[in-house]
Design an enzyme around this catalytic site. Structure first.
Site, PDB file in Angstrom:
ATOM      1  N   GLY A   1      44.791  37.280  39.223  1.00 48.60           N
ATOM      2  CA  GLY A   1      44.693  38.687  39.592  1.00 48.60           C
ATOM      3  C   GLY A   1      43.323  39.220  39.223  1.00 48.60           C
ATOM      4  O   GLY A   1      42.361  38.452  39.089  1.00 48.60           O
ATOM      5  N   SER A   2      43.254  40.509  39.016  1.00 48.41           N
ATOM      6  CA  SER A   2      41.945  41.131  38.791  1.00 48.41           C
ATOM      7  C   SER A   2      41.431  40.833  37.378  1.00 48.41           C
ATOM      8  O   SER A   2      42.200  40.551  36.457  1.00 48.41           O
ATOM      9  CB  SER A   2      42.075  42.642  38.983  1.00 48.41           C
ATOM     10  OG  SER A   2      42.988  43.153  38.042  1.00 48.41           O
ATOM     11  N   THR A   3      40.136  40.972  37.223  1.00 52.20           N
ATOM     12  CA  THR A   3      39.503  40.759  35.921  1.00 52.20           C
ATOM     13  C   THR A   3      40.026  41.768  34.896  1.00 52.20           C
ATOM     14  O   THR A   3      40.310  41.414  33.751  1.00 52.20           O
ATOM     15  CB  THR A   3      37.976  40.862  36.092  1.00 52.20           C
ATOM     16  OG1 THR A   3      37.570  39.716  36.864  1.00 52.20           O
ATOM     17  CG2 THR A   3      37.243  40.882  34.767  1.00 52.20           C
TER      18      THR A   3
ATOM     19  N   CYS B   1      39.888  35.871  46.659  1.00 49.90           N
ATOM     20  CA  CYS B   1      39.108  35.913  45.415  1.00 49.90           C
ATOM     21  C   CYS B   1      37.748  35.259  45.592  1.00 49.90           C
ATOM     22  O   CYS B   1      36.761  35.682  45.011  1.00 49.90           O
ATOM     23  CB  CYS B   1      39.879  35.237  44.294  1.00 49.90           C
ATOM     24  SG  CYS B   1      40.423  33.582  44.717  1.00 49.90           S
TER      25      CYS B   1
ATOM     26  N   GLU C   1      42.882  33.374  36.194  1.00 45.40           N
ATOM     27  CA  GLU C   1      42.125  33.172  37.442  1.00 45.40           C
ATOM     28  C   GLU C   1      41.863  34.565  37.980  1.00 45.40           C
ATOM     29  O   GLU C   1      42.783  35.208  38.485  1.00 45.40           O
ATOM     30  CB  GLU C   1      42.961  32.392  38.467  1.00 45.40           C
ATOM     31  CG  GLU C   1      43.481  31.066  37.999  1.00 45.40           C
ATOM     32  CD  GLU C   1      42.421  29.987  37.989  1.00 45.40           C
ATOM     33  OE1 GLU C   1      41.351  30.202  38.587  1.00 45.40           O
ATOM     34  OE2 GLU C   1      42.669  28.955  37.360  1.00 45.40           O
TER      35      GLU C   1
ATOM     36  N   GLU D   1      33.948  43.925  42.953  1.00 41.90           N
ATOM     37  CA  GLU D   1      34.813  43.235  43.917  1.00 41.90           C
ATOM     38  C   GLU D   1      35.525  44.279  44.782  1.00 41.90           C
ATOM     39  O   GLU D   1      36.264  45.120  44.258  1.00 41.90           O
ATOM     40  CB  GLU D   1      35.849  42.386  43.170  1.00 41.90           C
ATOM     41  CG  GLU D   1      36.659  41.529  44.111  1.00 41.90           C
ATOM     42  CD  GLU D   1      37.734  40.717  43.397  1.00 41.90           C
ATOM     43  OE1 GLU D   1      38.411  41.274  42.522  1.00 41.90           O
ATOM     44  OE2 GLU D   1      37.885  39.527  43.723  1.00 41.90           O
TER      45      GLU D   1
ATOM     46  N   GLY E   1      43.413  40.702  33.829  1.00 42.16           N
ATOM     47  CA  GLY E   1      43.257  39.470  33.046  1.00 42.16           C
ATOM     48  C   GLY E   1      42.920  39.791  31.595  1.00 42.16           C
ATOM     49  O   GLY E   1      43.461  39.189  30.660  1.00 42.16           O
TER      50      GLY E   1
ATOM     51  N   LYS F   1      56.454  36.523  38.066  1.00 42.31           N
ATOM     52  CA  LYS F   1      56.400  37.924  38.487  1.00 42.31           C
ATOM     53  C   LYS F   1      55.452  38.065  39.664  1.00 42.31           C
ATOM     54  O   LYS F   1      54.226  37.972  39.517  1.00 42.31           O
ATOM     55  CB  LYS F   1      55.928  38.852  37.359  1.00 42.31           C
ATOM     56  CG  LYS F   1      56.311  40.297  37.723  1.00 42.31           C
ATOM     57  CD  LYS F   1      55.484  41.370  37.074  1.00 42.31           C
ATOM     58  CE  LYS F   1      54.202  41.703  37.773  1.00 42.31           C
ATOM     59  NZ  LYS F   1      54.338  42.214  39.146  1.00 42.31           N
TER      60      LYS F   1
HETATM   61  P1  NAD Z   1      46.073  42.801  39.899  1.00 42.91           P
HETATM   62  O1  NAD Z   1      45.326  42.314  38.715  1.00 42.91           O
HETATM   63  O2  NAD Z   1      46.167  44.269  40.114  1.00 42.91           O
HETATM   64  O3  NAD Z   1      47.585  42.287  39.840  1.00 42.91           O
HETATM   65  C1  NAD Z   1      47.888  40.931  39.653  1.00 42.91           C
HETATM   66  C2  NAD Z   1      49.238  40.829  38.982  1.00 42.91           C
HETATM   67  O4  NAD Z   1      49.169  41.444  37.707  1.00 42.91           O
HETATM   68  C3  NAD Z   1      50.350  41.547  39.747  1.00 42.91           C
HETATM   69  O5  NAD Z   1      51.540  40.800  39.642  1.00 42.91           O
HETATM   70  C4  NAD Z   1      50.467  42.857  39.007  1.00 42.91           C
HETATM   71  O6  NAD Z   1      51.748  43.444  39.088  1.00 42.91           O
HETATM   72  C5  NAD Z   1      50.171  42.432  37.592  1.00 42.91           C
HETATM   73  N1  NAD Z   1      49.659  43.554  36.787  1.00 42.91           N
HETATM   74  C6  NAD Z   1      48.970  44.634  37.207  1.00 42.91           C
HETATM   75  N2  NAD Z   1      48.717  45.461  36.178  1.00 42.91           N
HETATM   76  C7  NAD Z   1      49.264  44.891  35.077  1.00 42.91           C
HETATM   77  C8  NAD Z   1      49.340  45.282  33.713  1.00 42.91           C
HETATM   78  N3  NAD Z   1      48.821  46.429  33.265  1.00 42.91           N
HETATM   79  N4  NAD Z   1      49.970  44.441  32.860  1.00 42.91           N
HETATM   80  C9  NAD Z   1      50.515  43.290  33.293  1.00 42.91           C
HETATM   81  N5  NAD Z   1      50.494  42.887  34.577  1.00 42.91           N
HETATM   82  C10 NAD Z   1      49.871  43.684  35.461  1.00 42.91           C
HETATM   83  O7  NAD Z   1      45.461  42.029  41.117  1.00 42.91           O
HETATM   84  P2  NAD Z   1      45.865  42.163  42.650  1.00 42.91           P
HETATM   85  O8  NAD Z   1      45.313  43.459  43.146  1.00 42.91           O
HETATM   86  O9  NAD Z   1      47.320  41.885  42.837  1.00 42.91           O
HETATM   87  O10 NAD Z   1      45.090  40.928  43.291  1.00 42.91           O
HETATM   88  C11 NAD Z   1      43.768  40.972  43.585  1.00 42.91           C
HETATM   89  C12 NAD Z   1      42.957  40.294  42.509  1.00 42.91           C
HETATM   90  O11 NAD Z   1      43.382  38.941  42.326  1.00 42.91           O
HETATM   91  C13 NAD Z   1      41.494  40.200  42.874  1.00 42.91           C
HETATM   92  O12 NAD Z   1      40.719  40.558  41.771  1.00 42.91           O
HETATM   93  C14 NAD Z   1      41.301  38.724  43.214  1.00 42.91           C
HETATM   94  O13 NAD Z   1      40.002  38.266  43.071  1.00 42.91           O
HETATM   95  C15 NAD Z   1      42.243  38.088  42.270  1.00 42.91           C
HETATM   96  N6  NAD Z   1      42.571  36.719  42.698  1.00 42.91           N
HETATM   97  C16 NAD Z   1      42.005  35.673  42.000  1.00 42.91           C
HETATM   98  C17 NAD Z   1      42.266  34.362  42.398  1.00 42.91           C
HETATM   99  C18 NAD Z   1      41.670  33.191  41.651  1.00 42.91           C
HETATM  100  O14 NAD Z   1      42.177  32.086  41.807  1.00 42.91           O
HETATM  101  N7  NAD Z   1      40.639  33.387  40.845  1.00 42.91           N
HETATM  102  C19 NAD Z   1      43.101  34.128  43.494  1.00 42.91           C
HETATM  103  C20 NAD Z   1      43.652  35.210  44.177  1.00 42.91           C
HETATM  104  C21 NAD Z   1      43.379  36.519  43.750  1.00 42.91           C
END
Ligand code: NAD
Length: 499
Positions: A245-247, A303, A268, A402, A250, A192
């Site tokens: 994605g975001s904490t 990130c 991650e 962040e 996660g 996704k």
């Molecule tokens: P996000 O957490 O908003 O979204 C990430 C993914 O999760 C997307 O596909 C989104 O559609 C999905 N998502 C969002 N809400 C959800 C929910 N309620 N239930 C299930 N899935 C859901 O993050 P973002 O804004 O897309 O990306 C930025 C974040 O990603 C930052 O916090 C960044 O630090 C992190 N990131 C981490 C790494 C790493 O390797 N640690 C690498 C790249 C980005």
């Protein structure tokens, strides 16, 4: 590769590009069952790029069923390792063959400079697939040192159906960090992509099929997090989630697993990485260059961004002067212009979020040394000046949260102990760096910093051979290296009695 194309040539190619906009399930493109779509607007100018299928729970059910069917059939999961290797190597080759198109899609979709998409994202993504393909037939299982009357085989088996949920900042690369090890170990995947950046994932699935990946082994469900993402997290037939994605999100995935089938979850997540510069740093110019790129690369949407500059009091002014000179060369421009080093913010919502943090930083007593405003408003796109705050308190919101944009918070300290205390003083633990000529200080910091990655006298060294991931609320898993294969496999212990 067409690195020498001009802005006009890229624009012409963009105009002629056809976008894959349907979900990819069971080896073919299909619309969302509801018929719903969502708009992808160009970060560069706000115009409509395309409408993309908005998958929901029913579509996820279909994709998971296709993945399960493929897994159970053994078409991939039981294929001899060399067979999987051959197909994944072809997949990597085809990605390189279509490098210009993938780079263009990535840049149009999320706003990063075309020069970065071409030089960084696409080659690194293809290399990731190649590296795991090459690893497939070089990883051995174990025989345990048991007593003579038995043989204990310790084997690794694919987990089954893996849901890969990825963010928008490196859409193609993050997908490949998941796909490489998950596919190499024989799993089926439902990917996704983020709703902000689905376009390369959809094209990637088609390229994988062209390479010979059997139907159903890789499915892509574009859609929103609250619908498609949650449906994957809660699905009873998904065996593992690999999330970047975001904490905050996660944590949702941990909850989803608890509320459903205890699926494996590897995370991650976000970061607020400290970039520590000691007064005995040595090469101040190099450190300033790395500090600037460490926050402004990819518009700060990284990130591991070194978003907290911890600089020792006596050298602060000189360091910020040097940093300003480097930053002057990293200004926002049209992402399709090959000369652009900093592109557009992914969408209006993220731009407003970042501008909101700039206001908060000011209100909390931070002093703006550089930038601080929206840029290129006339383009209709979403650009922000590279922004440097001075005099930031370690507990201010812009030093704790962040921002995920081009905003650097400068904090001063005196002595290593204070630097480490401030460095460790957030909920995150992804990356960190220390610049010093004193080996004792460097090694003491490397041990004391609670982070998955520590750079000594550098920033952003990286290689597919080295694990990548964080501690604390930056996550629980590791991407890259052979260790990443562990999260897509389960250990099985088989006892053979010898009589
Ligand atoms: P996000 O957490 O908003 O979204 C990430 C993914 O999760 C997307 O596909 C989104 O559609 C999905 N998502 C969002 N809400 C959800 C929910 N309620 N239930 C299930 N899935 C859901 O993050 P973002 O804004 O897309 O990306 C930025 C974040 O990603 C930052 O916090 C960044 O630090 C992190 N990131 C981490 C790494 C790493 O390797 N640690 C690498 C790249 C980005």
């Amino acid at each position: 590769m067409a690195a020498a194309l001009t802005l006009e040539q890229w624009e012409a190619r963009a105009g002629a590009l056809s976008f894959r906009h349907l979900a990819f399930v069971g080896g073919r493109f299909v619309p969302a069952l509801s018929g719903k779509t969502f708009s992808r607007l160009s970060p560069a100018d706000g115009r409509l790029l395309t409408q993309v299928s908005a998958c929901e729970a029913e579509d996820v059910d279909h994709a998971v069923a296709a993945a399960r069917k493929a897994f159970d059939s053994g078409s991939w999961s039981r294929m001899a390792p060399r067979g999987r290797k051959k197909i994944l190597l072809r997949f990597a080759d085809l990605m390189r063959k279509h490098a210009d198109e993938l780079a263009l899609l990535e840049t149009l979709d999320m706003g990063k400079p075309i020069s970065d998409s071409l030089a960084v994202d696409v080659p690194a993504a293809a290399n990731t697939i190649q590296w795991y393909a090459e690893a497939i037939d070089k990883v051995y299982d174990e025989i345990a040192p048991t007593a003579h009357n038995a043989l204990g085989l310790v084997t690794r088996e694919p987990v089954g159906v893996v849901a890969a949920v990825v963010p928008w900042n490196f859409p193609l690369l993050m997908a490949c960090w998941k796909l490489g090890p998950a596919l190499a170990t024989g799993n089926s995947v439902v990917l996704k992509p983020a709703e902000q950046s689905p376009l390369t994932a959809l094209r990637l699935a088609e390229i994988a099929a062209e390479a010979g990946l059997p139907d159903g082994v890789l499915n892509v469900v574009p859609g929103f997090g609250e619908t498609a993402g949650a449906a994957l997290g809660l699905h009873m037939d998904v065996d593992a989630v690999t999330f970047t994605g975001s904490t905050q999100v996660g944590k949702y995935f941990l909850e989803y697993a608890g509320r459903s089938n205890m699926k494996l979850v590897s995370l991650e997540c976000g970061g607020k990485s400290p970039h520590i510069v000691m007064a005995d740093c040595g090469d101040l110019e190099l450190a300033a260059t790395k500090a600037a790129w460490g926050i402004f690369f990819n518009q700060g949407e990284v990130c591991t961004a070194g978003s907290r500059l911890l600089v020792e009091e006596p050298i602060k002014e000189e360091f910020l002067d040097r940093l300003a000179r480097v930053t002057a060369t990293i200004q926002p421009g049209n992402p399709l212009d090959p000369a652009t080093k900093m592109g557009a913010i992914v969408d209006e919502k993220q731009m407003k979020r970042v501008l909101g943090y700039i206001e908060t930083g000011r209100a909390d007593g931070g002093e703006i040394r550089l930038g601080g405003k929206r840029a290129r408003i006339e383009s209709g796109g979403y650009y922000i000046e590279p922004t440097v705050f001075d005099k930031v308190s370690p507990t201010a919101r812009i030093a704790q949260e962040e921002i995920f944009g081009p905003v650097l918070s400068t904090i001063t300290f005196n002595g290593l102990d204070e630097a480490i205390r401030i460095g460790n003083g957030t909920i995150y633990g992804l990356a960190s760096a220390i610049w010093t000529k004193d080996i004792d200080k460097a090694l003491k910091a490397a041990r004391a910093l609670r982070a998955g990655l520590v750079w000594i006298n550098g920033w952003d060294e990286d290689d597919i051979t080295v694990p990548f991931g964080g501690v604390k609320q930056s996550g629980t898993g590791r991407d890259r290296s052979l260790h990443a294969m562990e999260k897509y496999t389960q250990l099985k212990s088989t006892w053979i009695s010898i009589r």
